[in-house]
Write a protein that holds these residues in place. Structure first.
Motif, PDB file in Angstrom:
ATOM      1  N   GLU A  19       0.820  -1.214   0.000  1.00 40.35           N
ATOM      2  CA  GLU A  19       0.000   0.000   0.000  1.00 40.35           C
ATOM      3  C   GLU A  19       0.852   1.262   0.000  1.00 40.35           C
ATOM      4  O   GLU A  19       0.381   2.345   0.334  1.00 40.35           O
ATOM      5  N   ARG A  20       2.153   1.118  -0.320  1.00 43.78           N
ATOM      6  CA  ARG A  20       3.063   2.251  -0.524  1.00 43.78           C
ATOM      7  C   ARG A  20       3.393   2.976   0.772  1.00 43.78           C
ATOM      8  O   ARG A  20       3.537   4.207   0.796  1.00 43.78           O
ATOM      9  N   THR A  21       3.488   2.235   1.847  1.00 42.05           N
ATOM     10  CA  THR A  21       3.936   2.786   3.115  1.00 42.05           C
ATOM     11  C   THR A  21       5.139   1.996   3.598  1.00 42.05           C
ATOM     12  O   THR A  21       5.369   0.862   3.169  1.00 42.05           O
ATOM     13  N   GLU A  26      11.477  -0.192  15.059  1.00 48.86           N
ATOM     14  CA  GLU A  26      12.028   0.251  16.342  1.00 48.86           C
ATOM     15  C   GLU A  26      11.306   1.482  16.887  1.00 48.86           C
ATOM     16  O   GLU A  26      11.092   1.606  18.095  1.00 48.86           O
ATOM     17  N   ALA A  27      10.939   2.396  16.012  1.00 43.10           N
ATOM     18  CA  ALA A  27      10.289   3.642  16.441  1.00 43.10           C
ATOM     19  C   ALA A  27       8.771   3.556  16.394  1.00 43.10           C
ATOM     20  O   ALA A  27       8.087   4.531  16.730  1.00 43.10           O
ATOM     21  N   LYS A  28       8.251   2.406  15.948  1.00 46.43           N
ATOM     22  CA  LYS A  28       6.803   2.239  15.796  1.00 46.43           C
ATOM     23  C   LYS A  28       6.215   3.407  14.990  1.00 46.43           C
ATOM     24  O   LYS A  28       5.219   4.042  15.383  1.00 46.43           O
ATOM     25  N   THR A  29       6.849   3.666  13.843  1.00 49.31           N
ATOM     26  CA  THR A  29       6.513   4.836  13.030  1.00 49.31           C
ATOM     27  C   THR A  29       6.179   4.428  11.601  1.00 49.31           C
ATOM     28  O   THR A  29       6.930   3.672  10.969  1.00 49.31           O
ATOM     29  N   LEU A  30       5.081   4.946  11.092  1.00 51.07           N
ATOM     30  CA  LEU A  30       4.689   4.738   9.699  1.00 51.07           C
ATOM     31  C   LEU A  30       5.200   5.922   8.885  1.00 51.07           C
ATOM     32  O   LEU A  30       4.964   7.082   9.247  1.00 51.07           O
ATOM     33  N   ILE A  31       5.913   5.636   7.790  1.00 52.98           N
ATOM     34  CA  ILE A  31       6.513   6.678   6.955  1.00 52.98           C
ATOM     35  C   ILE A  31       5.845   6.645   5.591  1.00 52.98           C
ATOM     36  O   ILE A  31       5.801   5.591   4.939  1.00 52.98           O
ATOM     37  N   ILE A  32       5.334   7.790   5.146  1.00 55.50           N
ATOM     38  CA  ILE A  32       4.625   7.873   3.875  1.00 55.50           C
ATOM     39  C   ILE A  32       4.973   9.190   3.185  1.00 55.50           C
ATOM     40  O   ILE A  32       5.483  10.118   3.815  1.00 55.50           O
ATOM     41  N   SER A  33       4.644   9.263   1.905  1.00 53.44           N
ATOM     42  CA  SER A  33       4.963  10.469   1.150  1.00 53.44           C
ATOM     43  C   SER A  33       3.914  10.720   0.082  1.00 53.44           C
ATOM     44  O   SER A  33       3.265   9.788  -0.421  1.00 53.44           O
ATOM     45  N   ILE A  66      -2.786   1.901   9.385  1.00 46.18           N
ATOM     46  CA  ILE A  66      -2.672   2.230  10.804  1.00 46.18           C
ATOM     47  C   ILE A  66      -3.201   1.086  11.664  1.00 46.18           C
ATOM     48  O   ILE A  66      -2.591   0.714  12.677  1.00 46.18           O
ATOM     49  N   GLN A  67      -4.300   0.501  11.260  1.00 43.03           N
ATOM     50  CA  GLN A  67      -4.840  -0.638  12.003  1.00 43.03           C
ATOM     51  C   GLN A  67      -3.868  -1.814  11.985  1.00 43.03           C
ATOM     52  O   GLN A  67      -3.718  -2.519  12.981  1.00 43.03           O
ATOM     53  N   TYR A  68      -3.218  -2.025  10.865  1.00 40.43           N
ATOM     54  CA  TYR A  68      -2.323  -3.180  10.722  1.00 40.43           C
ATOM     55  C   TYR A  68      -1.036  -2.995  11.525  1.00 40.43           C
ATOM     56  O   TYR A  68      -0.630  -3.877  12.283  1.00 40.43           O
ATOM     57  N   PHE A  69      -0.368  -1.840  11.348  1.00 41.22           N
ATOM     58  CA  PHE A  69       0.941  -1.630  11.974  1.00 41.22           C
ATOM     59  C   PHE A  69       0.851  -1.056  13.391  1.00 41.22           C
ATOM     60  O   PHE A  69       1.827  -1.146  14.144  1.00 41.22           O
ATOM     61  N   GLN A  70      -0.267  -0.435  13.735  1.00 43.82           N
ATOM     62  CA  GLN A  70      -0.438   0.162  15.062  1.00 43.82           C
ATOM     63  C   GLN A  70       0.706   1.133  15.395  1.00 43.82           C
ATOM     64  O   GLN A  70       1.369   1.012  16.439  1.00 43.82           O
ATOM     65  N   PRO A  71       0.962   2.127  14.542  1.00 46.43           N
ATOM     66  CA  PRO A  71       2.075   3.057  14.807  1.00 46.43           C
ATOM     67  C   PRO A  71       1.747   4.022  15.940  1.00 46.43           C
ATOM     68  O   PRO A  71       0.579   4.344  16.189  1.00 46.43           O
ATOM     69  N   GLN A  72       2.808   4.491  16.592  1.00 41.93           N
ATOM     70  CA  GLN A  72       2.662   5.560  17.575  1.00 41.93           C
ATOM     71  C   GLN A  72       2.853   6.928  16.922  1.00 41.93           C
ATOM     72  O   GLN A  72       2.373   7.930  17.429  1.00 41.93           O
ATOM     73  N   GLU A  73       3.573   6.933  15.792  1.00 42.45           N
ATOM     74  CA  GLU A  73       3.810   8.176  15.063  1.00 42.45           C
ATOM     75  C   GLU A  73       3.685   7.924  13.570  1.00 42.45           C
ATOM     76  O   GLU A  73       3.851   6.795  13.094  1.00 42.45           O
TER      77      GLU A  73
END
Length: 227
Positions: A19-21, A26-33, A66-73
């Protein structure tokens, strides 16, 4: 949803999604652009009948990630919005209010031209040019990497990279891709309502074209299917 693919960079464990994310474990962070929210509304105002379902699908895809990865940021490397405020911005505001506990960073891109108060009202942390979060650096446009910062690997967007995979004869297919060089990465555009530019991998560069139902990696001229 296709399972994400593990990929380590700068000593960190990351996951590449169809899904292009990109999820930084380690940082529980989802990165997108390059989400370009509001682009379909901008086209409709110009008389081009783009259905609203295109934008709603992008919002739903983001929520599923977000539901899948459960990121904090969440870190957005530019072009969250495409243009001036419109109805789609209001929908995003309601969507954002449903996840107030997730901290969101926006490194401004060339399309992020709204007043900073708009972003602040959406509970976004705005970075005018770049953002550092050890061991990564985040900038919108690869051309803005005027110098390397020792100890930091840079994530960028802007280009909407793609890769062309050739088959027998003159057959070929093109897909959005993740592009990794030794010092920086270019993320695919999250929005499906964008084109992409075919990039050419130099020696030691790694390019991942991830599509639903199949995952392929191109290193130089060879095609390897990743299980």
């Amino acid at each position: 949803m296709n399972p994400p693919i593990a990929f380590d960079i700068a000593g960190q464990h990351c996951w590449l999604s169809a899904e292009r994310t990109l999820f930084w474990e380690e940082a529980k962070t989802l990165i997108i652009s390059d989400l370009h929210f509001g682009k379909t509304g901008h086209f409709r105002k110009s008389g081009i009948p783009i259905p609203q379902s295109v934008y709603k699908e992008d919002l739903q895809r983001l929520f599923q990630q977000i539901q899948y990865f459960q990121p904090q940021e969440i870190i957005i490397t530019g072009d969250l919005f495409h243009s001036r405020e419109n109805q789609e911005h209001d929908w995003f505001a309601r969507w954002r209010s449903d996840i107030p506990g997730i901290r969101m960073h926006l490194v401004k891109g060339n399309h992020d031209s709204l007043n900073n108060r708009v972003y602040e009202n959406l509970n976004l942390v705005v970075h005018e040019r770049e953002y550092f979060c050890n061991p990564f650096r985040f900038i919108h446009d690869p051309a803005m990497i005027q110098d390397e910062v020792e100890g930091f690997y840079t994530f960028t967007g802007h280009i909407h990279p793609g890769i062309r995979i050739s088959g027998v004869g003159k057959q070929s297919l093109s897909f959005p891709c993740f592009y990794f060089s030794d010092s920086f990465a270019i993320l695919p555009a999250f929005s499906k309502f964008t084109g992409y530019i075919v990039v050419e991998a130099a020696k030691n560069d790694r390019v991942f074209a991830i599509v639903k139902g199949d995952v392929r990696r191109k290193e130089m001229c060879s095609i390897i299917q990743i299980q």
